[in-house]
Design a protein around this motif. Structure first.
Motif, short mmCIF file in Angstrom:
data_model
loop_
_atom_site.label_atom_id
_atom_site.label_comp_id
_atom_site.label_asym_id
_atom_site.label_seq_id
_atom_site.Cartn_x
_atom_site.Cartn_y
_atom_site.Cartn_z
N LEU A 1 44.40 38.68 44.87
CA LEU A 1 43.69 38.28 46.52
C LEU A 1 42.51 39.48 47.00
O LEU A 1 41.66 39.38 47.43
CB LEU A 1 44.31 37.16 47.04
N LEU A 2 43.99 40.08 47.67
CA LEU A 2 43.63 41.08 48.14
C LEU A 2 41.88 42.23 47.37
O LEU A 2 41.44 42.75 48.22
CB LEU A 2 44.53 42.09 48.46
N LEU A 3 42.42 42.43 46.08
CA LEU A 3 41.55 43.85 45.44
C LEU A 3 40.42 42.62 45.84
O LEU A 3 39.04 43.49 45.43
CB LEU A 3 41.62 43.26 44.06
N GLY A 4 40.00 41.10 45.63
CA GLY A 4 38.81 40.98 45.50
C GLY A 4 38.47 40.90 47.18
O GLY A 4 36.74 40.99 47.15
N VAL A 5 39.20 40.93 48.12
CA VAL A 5 39.08 40.57 49.47
C VAL A 5 37.79 41.83 49.84
O VAL A 5 36.68 41.98 50.64
CB VAL A 5 40.12 40.86 50.09
N ILE A 6 38.84 43.15 48.82
CA ILE A 6 38.11 44.66 49.37
C ILE A 6 36.67 44.40 48.66
O ILE A 6 35.90 44.46 49.05
CB ILE A 6 38.62 46.04 48.47
N VAL A 7 36.49 43.93 46.79
CA VAL A 7 35.02 44.14 46.68
C VAL A 7 34.22 42.87 47.63
O VAL A 7 33.45 43.93 47.56
CB VAL A 7 35.54 43.41 45.21
N PHE A 8 34.64 42.28 48.15
CA PHE A 8 33.46 41.16 48.20
C PHE A 8 33.12 41.76 50.03
O PHE A 8 31.46 41.88 49.85
CB PHE A 8 34.18 39.51 48.73
#
Length: 272
Positions: A16-23
């Motif tokens: 989820l946190l990796l997705g936060v960075i990408v977004f």
């Protein structure tokens, strides 16, 4: 020591946190307005999820700069005009982000001292000393993502990650597992991209997301409680290891600056 719930929850939170960075890297404008709107959750913070001076200073010293990062990215990418926009675009304003990073490390270093985690505190002090100076080694790129980059080295990023993990282990054992997720996401994202200069951006958004979630809906004691993992001997040895690792790095860092090699070694450029 119960491990199995963490085997499920930690990988999910990490992803989820990796997705936060990408977004938030991709959507620079939405990022600015999202973090501005996050201040509207302030009443939830008052319900007991933010307790003590350190927590209040920590969340405010992360959320507010995250908002400013977002609007600085807009100012540079869209070349906005006006007194405030022009101020946000100035190279000298990058010193603000340098100062915030310095402040966040210093806050934890002071807390480490109060906890008796002295070697880790010494490591934190040396991390402050070795932050690459602004604006020479900081920039908001005029690319499609308007990235805020800080030309830290892969070694500095790793030491920071280990130091911060040791600090959380000592200061908040209950939240160590969840904090380890945000630290590893910030550490591994630049590695996967082969761009160490993205570490600070990754760290900004993972930490801001984590603190906001804790301030509004603190689910981590129920799904990722790691209190039983704490061992004072592990804390002490870990702090010593961090200090031992950073000492040679400090000498290398100063040598690069002294011999005018930093512009190549920090930015990974080839010298002429």
């Amino acid at each position: 020591m119960v491990i199995w719930p963490h085997v499920i929850s930690m990988p999910i939170y990490f992803a989820l946190l990796l997705g936060v960075i990408v977004f938030f890297r991709k959507h620079y404008k939405l990022s600015a307005y999202f973090w501005l709107a996050s201040l509207l959750t302030f009443p939830l913070w008052l319900m007991g999820n933010v307790d003590g001076w350190f927590r209040w200073v920590k969340i405010l010293s992360v959320i507010i700069p995250t908002i400013i990062v977002g609007f600085s990215r807009i100012a540079v990418h869209e070349d906005k005009k006006g007194p405030i926009w022009d101020f946000l675009k100035k190279d000298d304003f990058l010193w603000f982000f340098y100062a915030i990073l310095f402040l966040n490390i210093a806050e934890a270093t002071i807390k480490d001292i109060t906890l008796g985690n002295y070697f880790n505190a010494a490591c934190g002090f040396l991390l402050c000393v070795t932050i690459p100076f602004a604006p020479k080694y900081w920039k908001i790129l005029k690319n499609s993502s308007a990235d805020l980059v800080a030309y830290t080295t892969g070694s500095w990023n790793f030491i920071y990650t280990s130091w911060n993990a040791c600090f959380v282990y000592a200061e908040s054992p209950m939240y160590f597992a969840s904090s380890l997720c945000i630290l590893l996401a910030a550490e591994l994202y630049p590695v996967m991209k082969k761009r160490p200069e993205l570490y600070i951006t990754a760290r900004i958004y993972t930490l801001a997301a984590h603190l906001l979630l804790r301030a509004c809906f603190d689910i981590f004691p129920k799904v990722m409680d790691s209190t039983s993992w704490f061992n004072p001997q592990v804390m002490s040895v870990w702090g010593i290891i961090n200090f031992v690792i950073i000492v040679p790095y400090v000498f290398w860092h100063m040598w690069q600056l002294h011999n005018n090699k930093a512009q190549y070694s920090f930015k990974r450029l080839k010298s002429a």
